[in-house]
Design a protein around this motif. Structure first.
Motif, PDB file in Angstrom:
ATOM      1  N   GLY A   9      10.334  -0.509 -11.864  1.00 31.56           N
ATOM      2  CA  GLY A   9       9.504  -1.412 -12.646  1.00 31.56           C
ATOM      3  C   GLY A   9       9.504  -0.966 -14.098  1.00 31.56           C
ATOM      4  O   GLY A   9      10.378  -0.225 -14.526  1.00 31.56           O
ATOM      5  N   PRO A  10       8.519  -1.368 -14.864  1.00 30.65           N
ATOM      6  CA  PRO A  10       8.494  -1.017 -16.278  1.00 30.65           C
ATOM      7  C   PRO A  10       8.015   0.409 -16.547  1.00 30.65           C
ATOM      8  O   PRO A  10       7.714   0.764 -17.676  1.00 30.65           O
ATOM      9  CB  PRO A  10       7.542  -2.054 -16.884  1.00 30.65           C
ATOM     10  N   GLY A  11       7.940   1.215 -15.530  1.00 29.73           N
ATOM     11  CA  GLY A  11       7.499   2.601 -15.710  1.00 29.73           C
ATOM     12  C   GLY A  11       7.489   3.300 -14.383  1.00 29.73           C
ATOM     13  O   GLY A  11       8.458   3.302 -13.655  1.00 29.73           O
ATOM     14  N   ASP A  15       3.021   1.000 -11.551  1.00 27.83           N
ATOM     15  CA  ASP A  15       4.030  -0.052 -11.635  1.00 27.83           C
ATOM     16  C   ASP A  15       5.033  -0.003 -10.487  1.00 27.83           C
ATOM     17  O   ASP A  15       5.864  -0.894 -10.366  1.00 27.83           O
ATOM     18  CB  ASP A  15       4.787   0.026 -12.966  1.00 27.83           C
ATOM     19  N   LEU A  16       4.966   1.022  -9.648  1.00 28.34           N
ATOM     20  CA  LEU A  16       5.842   1.104  -8.478  1.00 28.34           C
ATOM     21  C   LEU A  16       5.335   0.165  -7.390  1.00 28.34           C
ATOM     22  O   LEU A  16       4.141   0.140  -7.100  1.00 28.34           O
ATOM     23  CB  LEU A  16       5.862   2.518  -7.896  1.00 28.34           C
ATOM     24  N   GLY A  18       5.032  -0.986  -3.420  1.00 25.81           N
ATOM     25  CA  GLY A  18       4.872  -0.217  -2.186  1.00 25.81           C
ATOM     26  C   GLY A  18       6.215   0.145  -1.569  1.00 25.81           C
ATOM     27  O   GLY A  18       6.409   1.273  -1.099  1.00 25.81           O
ATOM     28  N   ARG A  19       7.153  -0.801  -1.566  1.00 21.98           N
ATOM     29  CA  ARG A  19       8.487  -0.528  -1.013  1.00 21.98           C
ATOM     30  C   ARG A  19       9.213   0.536  -1.823  1.00 21.98           C
ATOM     31  O   ARG A  19       9.908   1.382  -1.265  1.00 21.98           O
ATOM     32  CB  ARG A  19       9.323  -1.802  -0.970  1.00 21.98           C
ATOM     33  N   ALA A  20       9.063   0.498  -3.140  1.00 27.00           N
ATOM     34  CA  ALA A  20       9.707   1.499  -3.989  1.00 27.00           C
ATOM     35  C   ALA A  20       9.145   2.886  -3.688  1.00 27.00           C
ATOM     36  O   ALA A  20       9.891   3.855  -3.512  1.00 27.00           O
ATOM     37  CB  ALA A  20       9.520   1.152  -5.460  1.00 27.00           C
ATOM     38  N   ARG A  21       7.848   2.977  -3.604  1.00 28.50           N
ATOM     39  CA  ARG A  21       7.199   4.264  -3.303  1.00 28.50           C
ATOM     40  C   ARG A  21       7.643   4.781  -1.932  1.00 28.50           C
ATOM     41  O   ARG A  21       7.987   5.954  -1.776  1.00 28.50           O
ATOM     42  CB  ARG A  21       5.678   4.107  -3.356  1.00 28.50           C
ATOM     43  N   ASP A  22       7.676   3.902  -0.930  1.00 27.92           N
ATOM     44  CA  ASP A  22       8.107   4.306   0.415  1.00 27.92           C
ATOM     45  C   ASP A  22       9.548   4.806   0.412  1.00 27.92           C
ATOM     46  O   ASP A  22       9.872   5.795   1.081  1.00 27.92           O
ATOM     47  CB  ASP A  22       7.984   3.137   1.396  1.00 27.92           C
ATOM     48  N   ALA A  23      10.425   4.133  -0.326  1.00 24.94           N
ATOM     49  CA  ALA A  23      11.832   4.530  -0.370  1.00 24.94           C
ATOM     50  C   ALA A  23      11.996   5.914  -0.989  1.00 24.94           C
ATOM     51  O   ALA A  23      12.784   6.733  -0.508  1.00 24.94           O
ATOM     52  CB  ALA A  23      12.653   3.499  -1.138  1.00 24.94           C
ATOM     53  N   THR A 110       9.989  -6.602 -12.649  1.00 29.09           N
ATOM     54  CA  THR A 110      10.757  -6.787 -13.876  1.00 29.09           C
ATOM     55  C   THR A 110       9.852  -6.658 -15.083  1.00 29.09           C
ATOM     56  O   THR A 110       8.689  -7.053 -15.041  1.00 29.09           O
ATOM     57  CB  THR A 110      11.501  -8.129 -13.885  1.00 29.09           C
ATOM     58  N   ALA A 111      10.405  -6.123 -16.164  1.00 28.39           N
ATOM     59  CA  ALA A 111       9.637  -5.981 -17.393  1.00 28.39           C
ATOM     60  C   ALA A 111       9.765  -7.210 -18.268  1.00 28.39           C
ATOM     61  O   ALA A 111       9.263  -7.248 -19.384  1.00 28.39           O
ATOM     62  CB  ALA A 111      10.105  -4.747 -18.163  1.00 28.39           C
TER      63      ALA A 111
END
Length: 112
Positions: A9-11, A15-16, A18-23, A110-111
């Motif tokens: 995401g933009p930082g 900004d993460l 849930g899927r990004a954090r889990d990955a 997306t930013a």
């Protein structure tokens, strides 16, 4: 194993997705541009992380694909949405030269 391309995401932080954090949490290794690794290092202090400087995108992709082909779960982090102007396309391109691996793409906010 799995190679997951993760949009930060933009930082980072809130900004993460849930899927990004889990990955990232499920990865054995996190690979990314130095500035992006620095954004998430404090949130994931126990993760093995590797980074390269600017203009070394192909090197990062090779590093990540080789680690995944060797049996690690790898997260490649990039800014914004990993499928728009991120590393997803390049990962698929580089991976063609290696034994097949499972590639997943986790978009970020997306930013735009």
């Amino acid at each position: 194993m799995t190679l997951t391309v993760v949009g930060l995401g933009p930082g980072a932080g809130r900004d993460l997705t849930g899927r990004a954090r889990d990955a990232i949490e499920s990865a054995d290794l996190v690979v990314g541009y130095t500035a992006y690794i620095d954004l998430i290092r404090e949130e994931f202090p126990d993760k093995e992380m590797q980074s390269t400087g600017m203009r070394r995108e192909v090197d990062r992709c090779r590093m990540a694909v080789e680690a995944a082909a060797g049996g690690k779960n790898v997260a490649v982090v990039c800014s914004g949405d990993s499928g728009v102007y991120g590393m997803a396309g390049l990962i698929y391109e580089v991976a063609r030269a290696y034994p097949p691996i499972d590639i997943q793409v986790v978009p970020g906010i997306t930013a735009a």
